[in-house]
Design a protein around this motif. Structure first.
Motif, short mmCIF file in Angstrom:
data_model
loop_
_atom_site.label_atom_id
_atom_site.label_comp_id
_atom_site.label_asym_id
_atom_site.label_seq_id
_atom_site.Cartn_x
_atom_site.Cartn_y
_atom_site.Cartn_z
N UNK A 82 27.11 -19.33 -14.01
CA UNK A 82 25.87 -18.63 -14.35
C UNK A 82 25.26 -18.07 -13.07
N UNK A 83 25.29 -16.74 -12.94
CA UNK A 83 24.81 -16.08 -11.73
C UNK A 83 23.43 -15.47 -11.97
N UNK A 84 22.58 -15.58 -10.97
CA UNK A 84 21.30 -14.87 -10.97
C UNK A 84 21.52 -13.55 -10.24
N UNK A 85 21.20 -12.44 -10.91
CA UNK A 85 21.57 -11.13 -10.41
C UNK A 85 20.46 -10.11 -10.64
N UNK A 86 20.62 -8.96 -10.02
CA UNK A 86 19.87 -7.78 -10.40
C UNK A 86 20.58 -7.14 -11.59
N UNK A 87 19.84 -6.43 -12.41
CA UNK A 87 20.44 -5.71 -13.54
C UNK A 87 21.45 -4.70 -13.00
N UNK A 88 22.57 -4.54 -13.72
CA UNK A 88 23.62 -3.65 -13.24
C UNK A 88 24.52 -3.26 -14.40
N UNK A 89 25.28 -2.20 -14.18
CA UNK A 89 26.25 -1.79 -15.19
C UNK A 89 27.17 -0.70 -14.67
N UNK A 90 28.29 -0.51 -15.36
CA UNK A 90 29.21 0.56 -15.02
C UNK A 90 28.65 1.89 -15.48
N UNK A 91 29.02 2.96 -14.79
CA UNK A 91 28.44 4.27 -15.08
C UNK A 91 28.91 4.85 -16.42
N UNK A 92 30.17 4.61 -16.77
CA UNK A 92 30.70 5.12 -18.04
C UNK A 92 30.42 6.61 -18.22
N UNK A 93 30.72 7.40 -17.19
CA UNK A 93 30.62 8.86 -17.21
C UNK A 93 29.18 9.39 -17.18
N UNK A 94 28.19 8.51 -17.07
CA UNK A 94 26.80 8.96 -16.90
C UNK A 94 26.50 9.05 -15.40
N UNK A 95 25.40 9.74 -15.06
CA UNK A 95 24.98 9.75 -13.66
C UNK A 95 24.43 8.37 -13.31
N UNK A 96 24.46 7.99 -12.03
CA UNK A 96 23.91 6.68 -11.66
C UNK A 96 22.47 6.49 -12.12
N UNK A 97 21.63 7.54 -11.98
CA UNK A 97 20.23 7.44 -12.38
C UNK A 97 20.08 7.23 -13.88
N UNK A 98 20.83 7.99 -14.67
CA UNK A 98 20.76 7.84 -16.13
C UNK A 98 21.22 6.45 -16.54
N UNK A 99 22.32 6.02 -15.98
CA UNK A 99 22.89 4.75 -16.39
C UNK A 99 21.99 3.58 -16.05
N UNK A 100 21.39 3.60 -14.86
CA UNK A 100 20.62 2.43 -14.46
C UNK A 100 19.32 2.34 -15.24
N UNK A 101 18.74 3.46 -15.62
CA UNK A 101 17.53 3.41 -16.45
C UNK A 101 17.83 2.79 -17.81
N UNK A 102 18.96 3.16 -18.39
CA UNK A 102 19.34 2.58 -19.68
C UNK A 102 19.73 1.11 -19.54
N UNK A 103 20.45 0.81 -18.47
CA UNK A 103 20.95 -0.56 -18.28
C UNK A 103 19.82 -1.55 -18.05
N UNK A 104 18.83 -1.16 -17.25
CA UNK A 104 17.75 -2.10 -16.94
C UNK A 104 16.91 -2.40 -18.18
N UNK A 105 16.73 -1.40 -19.05
CA UNK A 105 15.99 -1.67 -20.29
C UNK A 105 16.81 -2.55 -21.23
N UNK A 106 18.09 -2.29 -21.29
CA UNK A 106 18.98 -3.08 -22.14
C UNK A 106 19.03 -4.54 -21.71
#
Length: 201
Positions: A82-106
């Protein structure tokens, strides 16, 4: 200079070892050493795409938002996985900015509109091709629009943590926080975002 560096590598053979979850390849190449001699080398590389990560911080509270989740590759060798982390995710063809906004809310339930890229880095260049884009954003308690927790369909079972930056830095020192990207962002916050909070520790 850059072209000269490229000319020091000649690809001889590429073999796909696995194309299941992501792509694992074995490449044989010739490398021209600093003394001009050529050496044949073989390396395995794991291509899982690029990713993005973000640290949410609040100036008034001197706090940060982190998550805790199970990471199977870290399970064992004395770690519970069990790791304590910052929110993160793979880009999956989105821009880094788009992806991180969606990932952090998710993952955290916090909706952020203004994100700021601070740097990018290769996280495990000995074998993994992934480049990670690092972001920071301010959050307010009222900007939490959901519970977060990630997607059950992807096996995510995420706990959201709000911690004083001072406490988070103590957890890095004690080993409670052992994730590389998270340590990098917490140290950035200590230096640039909330230096007064960190200096109290």
């Amino acid at each position: 200079m850059h072209d000269d560096r490229i000319s020091r590598v000649r690809i001889r053979n590429v073999e796909v070892l696995s194309d299941d979850w992501y792509l694992l390849k074995k490449t044989t190449f010739d490398y021209r050493r600093g003394d001009g001699s050529w050496q044949t080398l073989t390396r395995e590389t794991y291509d899982r795409g690029n990713g993005a990560t973000i640290l949410l911080y609040n100036r008034e509270r001197c706090s940060v938002i982190l998550i805790r989740q199970f990471r199977f590759p870290t399970f064992g060798e004395g770690h519970d996985g069990f790791l304590i982390e910052t929110a993160a995710g793979l880009l999956d063809h989105a821009s880094p900015e788009q992806r991180i906004r969606a990932e952090v809310e998710e993952e955290t339930g916090y909706r952020v509109h203004q994100v700021r890229k601070i740097f990018e880095a290769f996280m495990s260049p000995g074998s993994v091709t992934e480049k990670l884009y690092f972001f920071v954003a301010e959050y307010e308690p009222g900007s939490r629009v959901g519970d977060g927790g990630g997607l059950q369909a992807e096996g995510e079972d995420i706990q959201v943590l709000e911690l004083p930056l001072e406490r988070a830095l103590q957890m890095v020192a004690s080993g409670e926080i052992a994730d590389g990207k998270t340590i990098m962002l917490l140290q950035y916050a200590q230096l640039h975002l909330l230096p007064a909070a960190a200096s109290n520790g």
